[in-house]
Design a protein around this motif. Structure first.
Motif, PDB file in Angstrom:
ATOM      1  N   SER A   1       6.677  -3.209 -38.333  1.00 53.05           N
ATOM      2  CA  SER A   1       6.628  -4.580 -37.833  1.00 53.05           C
ATOM      3  C   SER A   1       5.174  -4.974 -37.628  1.00 53.05           C
ATOM      4  CB  SER A   1       7.388  -4.702 -36.517  1.00 53.05           C
ATOM      5  OG  SER A   1       6.676  -4.053 -35.473  1.00 53.05           O
ATOM      6  N   ASP A   2       4.933  -6.273 -37.513  1.00 51.68           N
ATOM      7  CA  ASP A   2       3.548  -6.719 -37.376  1.00 51.68           C
ATOM      8  C   ASP A   2       2.891  -6.177 -36.098  1.00 51.68           C
ATOM      9  OD1 ASP A   2       5.086  -8.319 -35.705  1.00 51.68           O
ATOM     10  OD2 ASP A   2       4.588 -10.203 -36.705  1.00 51.68           O
ATOM     11  N   THR A   3       3.611  -6.190 -34.982  1.00 51.53           N
ATOM     12  CA  THR A   3       3.012  -5.708 -33.735  1.00 51.53           C
ATOM     13  C   THR A   3       2.813  -4.193 -33.744  1.00 51.53           C
ATOM     14  OG1 THR A   3       5.221  -5.643 -32.727  1.00 51.53           O
ATOM     15  CG2 THR A   3       3.897  -7.629 -32.358  1.00 51.53           C
TER      16      THR A   3
ATOM     17  N   SER B   1       5.642 -13.530 -40.130  1.00 52.13           N
ATOM     18  CA  SER B   1       5.733 -14.691 -39.231  1.00 52.13           C
ATOM     19  C   SER B   1       5.448 -15.998 -39.952  1.00 52.13           C
ATOM     20  CB  SER B   1       4.786 -14.511 -38.046  1.00 52.13           C
ATOM     21  OG  SER B   1       5.211 -13.440 -37.227  1.00 52.13           O
TER      22      SER B   1
ATOM     23  N   ALA C   1       8.395 -17.039 -42.206  1.00 51.77           N
ATOM     24  CA  ALA C   1       9.581 -17.463 -41.458  1.00 51.77           C
ATOM     25  C   ALA C   1       9.395 -18.840 -40.840  1.00 51.77           C
ATOM     26  CB  ALA C   1       9.897 -16.441 -40.366  1.00 51.77           C
ATOM     27  N   ILE C   2       8.157 -19.219 -40.572  1.00 52.53           N
ATOM     28  CA  ILE C   2       7.880 -20.547 -40.022  1.00 52.53           C
ATOM     29  C   ILE C   2       7.815 -21.596 -41.126  1.00 52.53           C
ATOM     30  CG2 ILE C   2       6.106 -21.939 -38.858  1.00 52.53           C
ATOM     31  CD1 ILE C   2       5.420 -19.394 -37.231  1.00 52.53           C
TER      32      ILE C   2
ATOM     33  N   ALA D   1       2.618 -22.560 -39.705  1.00 49.75           N
ATOM     34  CA  ALA D   1       2.622 -21.291 -40.436  1.00 49.75           C
ATOM     35  C   ALA D   1       1.211 -20.736 -40.577  1.00 49.75           C
ATOM     36  CB  ALA D   1       3.262 -21.486 -41.805  1.00 49.75           C
TER      37      ALA D   1
ATOM     38  N   ALA E   1       0.102 -19.161 -37.391  1.00 55.13           N
ATOM     39  CA  ALA E   1       0.710 -17.839 -37.209  1.00 55.13           C
ATOM     40  C   ALA E   1      -0.030 -16.783 -38.021  1.00 55.13           C
ATOM     41  CB  ALA E   1       2.184 -17.880 -37.617  1.00 55.13           C
TER      42      ALA E   1
ATOM     43  N   ARG F   1      -2.152 -13.561 -36.421  1.00 60.98           N
ATOM     44  CA  ARG F   1      -1.887 -12.177 -36.815  1.00 60.98           C
ATOM     45  C   ARG F   1      -3.141 -11.523 -37.395  1.00 60.98           C
ATOM     46  NH1 ARG F   1       1.233 -10.265 -34.268  1.00 60.98           N
ATOM     47  NH2 ARG F   1      -0.032  -8.402 -34.157  1.00 60.98           N
TER      48      ARG F   1
END
Length: 341
Positions: free
Chosen positions: A264-266, A299, A302-303, A314, A317, A321
């Protein structure tokens, strides 16, 4: 290789910056679009990638972008070729040059990367289009009896031959031997497989006389398998990854840009940060940064959803990131700051 190539390699791993991997094949990006209800056409793929590349201040955190063959040939809405659009922002254009995976005969479950045939001519064409670096991905699976030594050797040899062609034709090679996360293996097994893969890769690179200061390594982080009951925390990922690199990677390599590999990104940001904190303590000789695809794009995609009115959100986001990953590349990422933001 010229001094220009060494300069480009150094720019690609500028501390606090990383690479945006936007080289998904038509099939891969089509699957991601389908999950979000986005129509997958040449026009929507261009619109999406142009949205990414024109994000304000992208150049503060992204040093280079890996493009797909379709994208490097396209023009932005203002008529500029995509490589020119990137270069004018101070971002180095690059290109994926491998032709994907095929089964390795007589070795069930193992795969080999194809694309060496005609590569020299393609590299010359891509350089004329504006590319200044290239990428080739090999895939190593962990399973019962795998990876085998023959699979490791076959992929290492192809990576080395590709890297040599790049250096002869004026492009900086990104060498990517990816040990997959797929499976129930623990982090120690991943470390064993990653060390084995990197030993074979650098043995081949030496045999093919590759200039280390003019190349970038793009490895996986050392991680638990996706189905492993125990997921190793960032500190353990850092210990294992840095120890693995110190045992296998020559100090002369220009830099190391980790792939996210399905994290995942995080999680990718947290692990990259821990790796850099550990590397600074150990005084490792390389810049350790990122070359992420999904961990940067999930992210914003998805936006965006294919709607022009979502472009600004977008792009915000993506920059958010990229900024967090830039901080992680310096060992300065704080997950609590992200949660507060």
């Amino acid at each position: 290789m010229s001094e220009d190539s060494a300069h480009i390699a150094a720019r690609m791993v500028t501390p606090g910056k990383g690479l945006l991997a936007a080289d998904e094949s038509t099939g891969t990006i089509g699957k991601r679009f389908k999950k979000l209800g986005i129509e997958c056409t040449e026009q929507t793929r261009l619109a999406y990638r142009e949205m990414l590349f024109t994000s304000p201040d992208l150049e503060k955190y992204i040093s280079g972008v890996i493009l797909f063959d379709e994208t490097i040939r396209q023009r932005a809405s203002d008529g500029r070729p995509i490589p020119e659009l990137l270069a004018e922002k101070g971002i180095i254009p690059g290109i994926k040059v491998d032709k994907g995976l095929v089964d390795l005969p007589f070795f069930p479950g193992e795969r080999f990367t194809q694309g060496l045939d005609g590569l020299a001519d393609r590299l010359d064409e891509y350089r004329r289009m504006g590319a200044r670096f290239a990428k080739w991905r090999a895939v190593i699976a962990i399973g019962e009896g795998t990876p085998t030594s023959q699979c490791l050797r076959a992929n290492a040899d192809a990576l080395a031959r590709y890297a040599g062609l790049c250096q002869v034709h004026g492009l900086v090679p990104i060498v990517e031997p990816e040990v997959l996360m797929d499976g129930a293996h623990d982090i120690k097994t991943c470390r064993w497989a990653t060390e084995a893969a990197l030993h074979e890769v650098f043995d081949a690179l030496v045999r093919y006389r590759i200039v280390f200061k003019d190349m970038i390594l793009k490895p996986n982080m050392v991680l638990s398998g996706t189905d492993c009951p125990r997921r190793a925390p960032p500190d353990e990922v850092a210990d294992m990854t840095v120890a693995c690199l110190r045992r296998t990677v020559p100090a002369a390599v220009a830099g190391i840009a980790f792939l996210s590999g399905g994290q995942s990104d995080t999680t990718a940001s947290a692990n990259l940060n821990a790796i850099n904190v550990k590397a600074q303590t150990m005084k490792t000789p390389w810049t350790l940064t990122f070359s992420f695809s999904r961990a940067l794009q999930a992210s914003p995609m998805a936006i965006w959803l294919g709607r022009p009115e979502n472009t600004a959100a977008a792009q915000q986001a993506l920059i958010r990131r990229a900024r967090f990953n830039g901080a992680a590349g310096l060992g300065q990422y704080d997950p609590e700051t992200e949660h507060a933001a």
